[in-house]
Design an enzyme around this catalytic site. Structure first.
Site, mmCIF file in Angstrom:
data_model
loop_
_atom_site.group_PDB
_atom_site.id
_atom_site.type_symbol
_atom_site.label_atom_id
_atom_site.label_comp_id
_atom_site.label_asym_id
_atom_site.label_seq_id
_atom_site.Cartn_x
_atom_site.Cartn_y
_atom_site.Cartn_z
ATOM 1 N N GLY A 143 -10.587 28.904 4.963
ATOM 2 C CA GLY A 143 -10.085 30.121 5.029
ATOM 3 C C GLY A 143 -10.172 30.798 3.543
ATOM 4 O O GLY A 143 -10.450 32.169 3.446
ATOM 5 N N THR A 144 -9.755 30.132 2.523
ATOM 6 C CA THR A 144 -9.507 30.445 1.280
ATOM 7 C C THR A 144 -10.852 30.950 0.484
ATOM 8 O O THR A 144 -11.136 32.211 -0.014
ATOM 9 C CB THR A 144 -8.955 29.519 0.286
ATOM 10 O OG1 THR A 144 -7.717 29.109 0.838
ATOM 11 C CG2 THR A 144 -8.843 29.855 -1.184
ATOM 12 N N THR B 76 -25.536 22.829 1.414
ATOM 13 C CA THR B 76 -25.845 22.385 2.739
ATOM 14 C C THR B 76 -24.487 22.503 3.492
ATOM 15 O O THR B 76 -23.433 22.048 3.373
ATOM 16 C CB THR B 76 -26.224 21.129 2.700
ATOM 17 O OG1 THR B 76 -27.266 20.918 1.481
ATOM 18 C CG2 THR B 76 -26.717 20.371 3.703
ATOM 19 N N ASN C 107 1.621 33.819 7.860
ATOM 20 C CA ASN C 107 1.705 32.593 8.298
ATOM 21 C C ASN C 107 3.299 32.329 8.129
ATOM 22 O O ASN C 107 3.618 31.029 8.797
ATOM 23 C CB ASN C 107 0.885 31.746 7.225
ATOM 24 C CG ASN C 107 1.113 32.218 5.822
ATOM 25 O OD1 ASN C 107 0.780 33.156 5.515
ATOM 26 N ND2 ASN C 107 1.515 31.200 4.750
ATOM 27 N N CYS D 108 1.799 25.928 1.050
ATOM 28 C CA CYS D 108 1.069 26.078 -0.255
ATOM 29 C C CYS D 108 2.143 26.235 -1.326
ATOM 30 O O CYS D 108 1.740 25.799 -2.522
ATOM 31 C CB CYS D 108 0.054 27.116 -0.210
ATOM 32 S SG CYS D 108 -1.096 27.022 1.152
ATOM 33 N N GLY E 278 -10.752 26.531 10.195
ATOM 34 C CA GLY E 278 -10.950 25.762 11.353
ATOM 35 C C GLY E 278 -9.485 25.069 11.422
ATOM 36 O O GLY E 278 -9.250 24.828 12.663
ATOM 37 N N HIS E 279 -8.890 24.289 10.494
ATOM 38 C CA HIS E 279 -7.833 23.456 10.678
ATOM 39 C C HIS E 279 -6.661 24.031 11.087
ATOM 40 O O HIS E 279 -5.578 23.462 11.436
ATOM 41 C CB HIS E 279 -7.517 22.598 9.422
ATOM 42 C CG HIS E 279 -6.914 23.285 8.396
ATOM 43 N ND1 HIS E 279 -5.574 23.333 8.002
ATOM 44 C CD2 HIS E 279 -7.310 24.359 7.313
ATOM 45 C CE1 HIS E 279 -5.171 23.951 7.044
ATOM 46 N NE2 HIS E 279 -6.431 24.647 6.683
ATOM 47 N N GLN F 230 -4.107 33.173 10.845
ATOM 48 C CA GLN F 230 -3.065 32.691 11.845
ATOM 49 C C GLN F 230 -3.355 33.438 13.232
ATOM 50 O O GLN F 230 -2.569 33.270 14.107
ATOM 51 C CB GLN F 230 -1.928 33.019 11.584
ATOM 52 C CG GLN F 230 -1.476 32.071 10.067
ATOM 53 C CD GLN F 230 -1.287 30.811 10.447
ATOM 54 O OE1 GLN F 230 -1.064 30.403 11.671
ATOM 55 N NE2 GLN F 230 -1.127 30.014 9.666
HETATM 56 C C1 LIG Z 1 -4.014 28.488 5.903
HETATM 57 C C2 LIG Z 1 -4.032 29.774 5.902
HETATM 58 C C3 LIG Z 1 -5.125 30.188 4.805
HETATM 59 C C4 LIG Z 1 -6.003 29.110 4.087
HETATM 60 O O1 LIG Z 1 -6.948 28.418 4.818
HETATM 61 P P1 LIG Z 1 -7.571 27.358 4.307
HETATM 62 O O2 LIG Z 1 -8.654 26.869 5.083
HETATM 63 O O3 LIG Z 1 -6.512 26.250 4.073
HETATM 64 O O4 LIG Z 1 -8.090 27.444 2.956
HETATM 65 C C5 LIG Z 1 -5.287 31.468 4.560
HETATM 66 N N1 LIG Z 1 -4.474 32.339 5.121
HETATM 67 C C6 LIG Z 1 -3.450 31.983 5.889
HETATM 68 C C7 LIG Z 1 -2.715 33.075 6.673
HETATM 69 C C8 LIG Z 1 -3.315 30.819 6.227
HETATM 70 O O5 LIG Z 1 -2.144 30.470 7.192
#
Ligand SMILES: *Cc1c(COP(=O)(O)O)cnc(C)c1O
Length: 382
Positions: free
Chosen positions: A74-75, A239, A153, A327, A202-203, A181
């Site tokens: 996501g970052t 890749t 979040n 974080c 994804g996570h 989220q």
């Molecule tokens: C977890 C999160 C991210 C970051 O995602 P990553 O895949 O861990 O880099 C960004 N924004 C929000 C709102 C999140 O909860």
């Protein structure tokens, strides 16, 4: 030790990989290891799996597969959107964002501000909501991007992204939303939404860590963040993380199938938990707009309590939760989100976030409702 409970109430930090997701991934870690860019069948089969995953993600988001760009997290997605918007036009270098963003946006904007970008920071009220008139007034002819998260979040507070998209459309500004989220928790349809960029991870969606998506509207020019090979139609070099992307496709399919049901069941667990704690413990307040909120998140302030101490004691009882966002845990700073809502350092430091998900049960909630009041009263007596 073996019959100690393990109660995972930190689904906004990360989620358990769904076994069905792992099952779809394993062949791509074992036998189907070809490079999707290779010309022989062993690679082409893998390329087909990538495209299948792209279609599944696009279906959940209500967009075209060609608008889905796979990233490492996501970052990265958020960094790529901001980078692209700034690279597009040298005369548009102002960014508008909020004080309650995830660090992926917050830190990136702080760094850009030091490098000469003008960043306009929008505040929130005590419920965590934006002033939309203020947002509208902040947009200028030199605005490169409005980047506003969809759901917070830490508190679960939802910004009215449809209304924000109406404003950016009217004022001719690009809009990125960090929807990490929201995905899998609320339905959405990106086609004709007025949103140009959207990030997901994804996570947070029962897929492994290290894979994400940036949605880029096909009407929007995109300047790559990672350059090198021609993967992702030249929009993201490197890749592909094939197994995880295949997993993300499955995770999105599962999210789509389960969403209506999970919205009810997860909300019921969250409400049972929150109401249960409010009834059992005096001096507890809910942080954030209780209505416009994710169905899975409960951010609570406990009078006269140090949240770090609660966290450690709950951990000893097998309960995982969070004091602020994962974080920022480990640093002594009070949550920037709760501070932006006007809360004191004390209230911010006495707040805990509990977040529920697909694999939580009523029994876990009931056990947590026995343990947490004991822990709080023990700490208050100490
Ligand atoms: C977890 C999160 C991210 C970051 O995602 P990553 O895949 O861990 O880099 C960004 N924004 C929000 C709102 C999140 O909860």
């Amino acid at each position: 030790m073996t019959d100690q409970p393990f109660i995972y109430l930190d689904n906004n930090a990360t989620t358990r990989v769904d076994p069905a997701v792992l099952d779809e991934m394993l062949p791509f870690l074992r036998e189907s290891y070809g490079n999707p860019s290779s010309g022989y069948r062993h690679g082409k089969r893998v390329a087909e799996a990538l495209e299948n995953a792209r279609e599944r993600v696009a279906k959940l988001l209500g967009c075209e597969p060609s608008e889905i760009l796979f990233t490492s997290c996501g970052t990265e997605s958020t960094n790529a959107a901001i980078h692209s918007a700034l690279a597009l036009d040298r005369d548009r270098q102002q960014i508008i964002t909020t004080r309650v963003e995830h660090s992926a946006t917050l830190k990136t904007c702080e760094i850009l501000a030091k490098r000469g970008c003008e960043v306009t920071w929008l505040g929130v009220d005590s419920t965590g909501q934006l002033d939309l008139a203020q947002l509208e007034n902040a947009i200028r002819p030199d605005t490169a991007l409005v980047t506003v998260m969809w759901a917070n979040n830490e508190t679960g507070v939802l910004f009215p992204i449809e209304k924000i998209a109406e404003i950016t459309r009217r004022k001719g500004a690009l809009l990125h939303t960090d929807a990490v989220q929201v995905i899998g928790k609320l339905p959405l349809r990106l086609a004709d939404s007025g949103i140009q960029f959207l990030s997901l991870s994804g996570h947070k969606l029962h897929c492994p860590k290290g894979v994400g998506v940036l949605y880029v509207s096909r009407r929007t020019k995109f300047v790559p963040f990672l350059t090198g090979g021609g993967q992702e139609k030249g929009r993201r070099a490197g890749t592909e993380n094939v197994a995880s992307i295949v997993g993300l496709g499955k995770a999105c399919e599962l999210a789509g199938e389960n969403m209506a049901h999970e919205q009810q069941t997860v909300r019921a667990l969250r409400d049972r938990f929150e109401q249960g704690l409010l009834a059992r413990i005096p001096g507890v307040q809910v942080n954030g707009d209780p209505v416009n909120r994710l169905p899975n998140t409960s951010s609570l302030a406990f009078d006269a309590i140090d949240s770090e101490a609660v966290l450690l004691l709950l951990d000893q009882h097998g309960i995982c939760c969070s004091s602020g966002s994962a974080c920022t845990t480990g640093s002594l700073h009070a949550s920037h989100v709760l501070k932006a809502m006007g809360f004191s350092d004390d209230r911010a430091r006495s707040s805990l976030r509990f977040s529920f998900g697909r694999f939580n049960t009523e029994q876990e909630v009931d056990l947590a409702l026995e343990i947490i009041p004991q822990v709080i009263s023990k700490l208050r007596r100490a």
